[in-house]
Design a protein around this motif. Structure first.
Motif, mmCIF file in Angstrom:
data_model
loop_
_atom_site.group_PDB
_atom_site.id
_atom_site.type_symbol
_atom_site.label_atom_id
_atom_site.label_comp_id
_atom_site.label_asym_id
_atom_site.label_seq_id
_atom_site.Cartn_x
_atom_site.Cartn_y
_atom_site.Cartn_z
ATOM 1 N N THR A 391 11.161 -2.776 1.963
ATOM 2 C CA THR A 391 10.173 -3.363 1.055
ATOM 3 C C THR A 391 8.779 -2.772 1.267
ATOM 4 O O THR A 391 8.168 -2.219 0.348
ATOM 5 C CB THR A 391 10.130 -4.885 1.239
ATOM 6 O OG1 THR A 391 11.452 -5.411 1.111
ATOM 7 C CG2 THR A 391 9.232 -5.518 0.195
ATOM 8 N N GLY A 394 8.627 1.028 0.830
ATOM 9 C CA GLY A 394 8.901 1.321 -0.572
ATOM 10 C C GLY A 394 7.674 1.132 -1.447
ATOM 11 O O GLY A 394 7.372 1.964 -2.312
ATOM 12 N N TYR A 395 6.935 0.047 -1.220
ATOM 13 C CA TYR A 395 5.705 -0.194 -1.979
ATOM 14 C C TYR A 395 4.664 0.888 -1.681
ATOM 15 O O TYR A 395 3.954 1.340 -2.583
ATOM 16 C CB TYR A 395 5.128 -1.565 -1.624
ATOM 17 C CG TYR A 395 5.629 -2.702 -2.485
ATOM 18 C CD1 TYR A 395 4.795 -3.325 -3.408
ATOM 19 C CD2 TYR A 395 6.933 -3.170 -2.382
ATOM 20 C CE1 TYR A 395 5.247 -4.370 -4.210
ATOM 21 C CE2 TYR A 395 7.407 -4.214 -3.161
ATOM 22 C CZ TYR A 395 6.556 -4.815 -4.079
ATOM 23 O OH TYR A 395 7.011 -5.845 -4.863
ATOM 24 N N LYS A 397 5.142 4.044 -0.766
ATOM 25 C CA LYS A 397 5.516 5.323 -1.383
ATOM 26 C C LYS A 397 5.366 5.256 -2.901
ATOM 27 O O LYS A 397 4.982 6.240 -3.535
ATOM 28 C CB LYS A 397 6.953 5.695 -0.987
ATOM 29 C CG LYS A 397 7.079 6.088 0.476
ATOM 30 C CD LYS A 397 8.423 6.648 0.794
ATOM 31 C CE LYS A 397 8.503 7.125 2.242
ATOM 32 N NZ LYS A 397 7.569 8.217 2.536
ATOM 33 N N GLN A 398 5.683 4.092 -3.456
ATOM 34 C CA GLN A 398 5.569 3.934 -4.904
ATOM 35 C C GLN A 398 4.131 4.150 -5.375
ATOM 36 O O GLN A 398 3.892 4.713 -6.446
ATOM 37 C CB GLN A 398 6.063 2.545 -5.311
ATOM 38 C CG GLN A 398 6.146 2.315 -6.809
ATOM 39 C CD GLN A 398 6.670 0.936 -7.140
ATOM 40 O OE1 GLN A 398 6.699 0.042 -6.307
ATOM 41 N NE2 GLN A 398 7.101 0.756 -8.373
ATOM 42 N N GLN A 399 3.177 3.730 -4.566
ATOM 43 C CA GLN A 399 1.776 3.857 -4.942
ATOM 44 C C GLN A 399 1.044 4.955 -4.170
ATOM 45 O O GLN A 399 -0.173 5.058 -4.224
ATOM 46 C CB GLN A 399 1.065 2.517 -4.748
ATOM 47 C CG GLN A 399 1.665 1.420 -5.628
ATOM 48 C CD GLN A 399 0.838 0.157 -5.613
ATOM 49 O OE1 GLN A 399 -0.354 0.171 -5.333
ATOM 50 N NE2 GLN A 399 1.467 -0.961 -5.925
ATOM 51 N N ASN A 400 1.835 5.744 -3.419
ATOM 52 C CA ASN A 400 1.281 6.887 -2.681
ATOM 53 C C ASN A 400 0.138 6.467 -1.758
ATOM 54 O O ASN A 400 -0.937 7.077 -1.751
ATOM 55 C CB ASN A 400 0.817 7.967 -3.654
ATOM 56 C CG ASN A 400 0.612 9.314 -2.983
ATOM 57 O OD1 ASN A 400 1.260 9.614 -1.977
ATOM 58 N ND2 ASN A 400 -0.277 10.126 -3.510
ATOM 59 N N GLU A 435 5.029 -9.545 -3.415
ATOM 60 C CA GLU A 435 4.394 -8.930 -4.575
ATOM 61 C C GLU A 435 3.004 -9.508 -4.822
ATOM 62 O O GLU A 435 2.068 -8.784 -5.180
ATOM 63 C CB GLU A 435 5.276 -9.133 -5.808
ATOM 64 C CG GLU A 435 4.826 -8.336 -7.014
ATOM 65 C CD GLU A 435 5.821 -8.383 -8.149
ATOM 66 O OE1 GLU A 435 5.411 -8.074 -9.282
ATOM 67 O OE2 GLU A 435 6.995 -8.736 -7.904
ATOM 68 N N TRP A 438 0.543 -8.125 -2.342
ATOM 69 C CA TRP A 438 0.179 -6.739 -2.641
ATOM 70 C C TRP A 438 -0.976 -6.662 -3.644
ATOM 71 O O TRP A 438 -1.621 -5.632 -3.775
ATOM 72 C CB TRP A 438 1.397 -5.986 -3.171
ATOM 73 C CG TRP A 438 1.276 -4.509 -3.033
ATOM 74 C CD1 TRP A 438 0.864 -3.632 -3.980
ATOM 75 C CD2 TRP A 438 1.554 -3.728 -1.867
ATOM 76 N NE1 TRP A 438 0.870 -2.344 -3.484
ATOM 77 C CE2 TRP A 438 1.290 -2.378 -2.187
ATOM 78 C CE3 TRP A 438 1.999 -4.024 -0.583
ATOM 79 C CZ2 TRP A 438 1.467 -1.339 -1.285
ATOM 80 C CZ3 TRP A 438 2.170 -2.998 0.324
ATOM 81 C CH2 TRP A 438 1.906 -1.674 -0.021
#
Length: 519
Positions: A391, A394-395, A397-400, A435, A438
């Motif tokens: 989790t 993953g978050y 990497k998704q938003q770099n 979420e 975040w």
């Protein structure tokens, strides 16, 4: 402290490409290059036949790389290798230059003890033999940013030789298998860095900044034991982790060159013998200078530096001044924990998979984040590992984002996992809470759970009534359950959870349904 640096290779090391279909075509060498924060160097490329059990399809051209590297790591030291000038990243141009750095006549080098200790420490960590006697040499070449016209290095007898670097490649369909690989280390040597040329295209002029001139470098020469870019990148990453653990270099670096050379060859191009730099904005390497001819560096012994003599416990003179000698055994005893040992501890202490330990160390700051969560939560380590690697990562990497840029702190994640562990919330509710965390709204997990009413329903009487209502509304599903259809049970559980907006514990629902179905 020294600016973070790694530079790639020199012409002595080779990236050798071979066509799998046995085609013979000679190519000339191509050095790899540097990133914006000082990754520079060279390697050469040649082509040779490659025997393989797997024959490529007709018309298919495959290339195999044989990779050897020379890596220049800037030593973390407050002053330069042979002068007392300060080492500081992004200082005003030419503000950190001594008379020796500028090569004024009559100036002499004075060896930096910290740099020698860093070289010995690195050699020991990489299983090298430490030479008790090593020599300094002059390597002559002309660059505008090399005021002396030569570089002080160790060509004849370096400080460390014959080592090895062990690294792991993740393989398999799910990258769940770690295959150990070893690359031999030919030598580690000390040398001084050059200055920096700044090209002003608008004015058609070149400016020279000598702040970097004389900064201490560790040159680590890896034998050509690697077979692809992935292996090379993984080996360099392992070396980077080791240097950072030792504190001998901050060791930032990048890699790009193999794919460019393969593309060039397959399109009928020619690989030139040249030095290339890495353009960080464009994300590619660019030609810096030709190296068509054989380089004659006219090596000669450095006349202003005597042999570097080191000692161990058996050879240390009884009356030796500790400030004037370096004891190899004493440095060996102070070596910090290396990445391979850290991984073993993570596997043994937390029962995680070996590949998970690699991920924790390879992502900058992730291990510290994980350990801080572990300290603050009652949740099982396996659950923490899952949340951090799946989790949380993953978050990111998704938003770099880097770990240091995460809006979710270790404390917040630990509190969330405690709520999940105490069965205050369900797994799906926990993901909702994460979420919300975040979104950087500054709320704690407990506040979010309370505001959104995500707590699990604990009133057994209410849940029994809901189960009864769902069963009455779906008689066919109940009939399927009684006929032994396991999927029907899950469907009933899902219907009850839907009615509770996922606030009901699925385990409790299943128990209540089974109790009613058995009546």
């Amino acid at each position: 402290m020294a600016a973070p640096v790694l530079r790639w290779g020199s012409g002595a090391r080779r990236w050798v490409f071979a066509r799998v279909d046995g085609g013979s075509c000679h190519r000339r060498g191509a050095p790899t290059g540097s990133t914006s924060n000082r990754i520079r160097g060279q390697s050469s490329v040649a082509q040779q036949p490659l025997h393989t059990a797997q024959k490529p399809r007709k018309g298919e051209h495959k290339w195999a790389a044989v990779v050897g590297l020379e890596i220049h790591a800037q030593i973390s030291s407050n002053s330069k290798l042979f002068s007392g000038s300060q080492v500081r990243f992004s200082a005003p141009p030419n503000s950190l230059v001594s008379f020796f750095d500028a090569s004024l006549p009559g100036t002499l080098p004075v060896l930096n003890r910290r740099c020698v200790e860093a070289a010995v420490m690195t050699g020991l960590a990489l299983n090298c033999h430490i030479n008790k006697k090593s020599l300094f040499d002059r390597k002559h070449y002309f660059y505008a940013d090399l005021p002396a016209g030569y570089q002080i290095t160790q060509q004849r007898l370096p400080i460390a030789v014959n080592g090895s670097l062990i690294y792991g490649i993740c393989a398999g369909k799910k990258q769940s298998q770690v295959i150990p690989k070893t690359v031999r280390i030919k030598q580690i040597q000390l040398e001084q860095d050059s200055g920096k040329s700044l090209h002003d295209d608008l004015r058609s002029q070149t400016l020279i900044d000598l702040n970097r001139a004389g900064v201490g470098l560790l040159e680590v020469v890896l034998e050509p034991d690697m077979s692809c870019g992935e292996e090379a990148a993984t080996a360099v990453r392992e070396l980077q982790l080791i240097l950072q653990a030792l504190g001998t270099s901050q060791a930032n670096m990048a890699d790009y060159e193999i794919q460019r050379q393969i593309s060039e060859l397959e399109n009928g191009g020619e690989i030139l013998n040249e030095t290339r730099s890495f353009h960080h904005k464009l994300g590619c390497t660019m030609s810096m200078r030709d190296k068509e001819g054989k380089q004659d560096y006219r090596f000669m012994p450095e006349p202003n530096l005597p042999p570097l003599v080191l000692y161990d416990a058996t050879s240390l003179p009884a009356d030796a001044d500790p400030q004037q000698v370096i004891n190899i055994d004493q440095i060996r005893e102070t070596l910090p924990e290396l990445p391979s040992v850290t991984r073993e501890k993570l596997v043994q202490q937390y029962g995680m998979l070996l590949e998970h330990s690699f991920t924790l160390l390879n992502e900058v700051g992730l291990l510290e984040f994980f350990q801080n969560v572990i300290k603050e939560t009652r949740a099982e380590p396996k659950r923490v590992t899952s949340w951090v690697l799946n989790t949380f990562l993953g978050y990111l990497k998704q938003q770099n984002l880097a770990v240091s840029e995460s809006p979710v702190t270790p404390s917040a994640l630990a509190e969330l996992l405690d709520l999940l562990d105490s069965r205050t919330i369900s797994s799906s509710a926990a993901k909702q809470v994460f979420e919300e965390l975040w979104k950087r709204e500054g709320k704690t997990p407990r506040q979010i759970v309370s505001e959104k009413q995500l707590e699990l329903m604990q009133d057994q009487g209410v849940l029994e009534q809901l189960c009864h209502s769902v069963m009455e509304a779906h008689p066919q599903v109940v009939m399927d359950v009684k006929k032994g259809n396991p999927r029907a049970v899950n469907k009933l559980i899902g219907l009850v959870r839907k009615a509770t907006q996922s606030r009901a514990d699925p385990v409790m629902i299943k128990e209540l349904l089974e109790k009613k179905l058995s009546l």
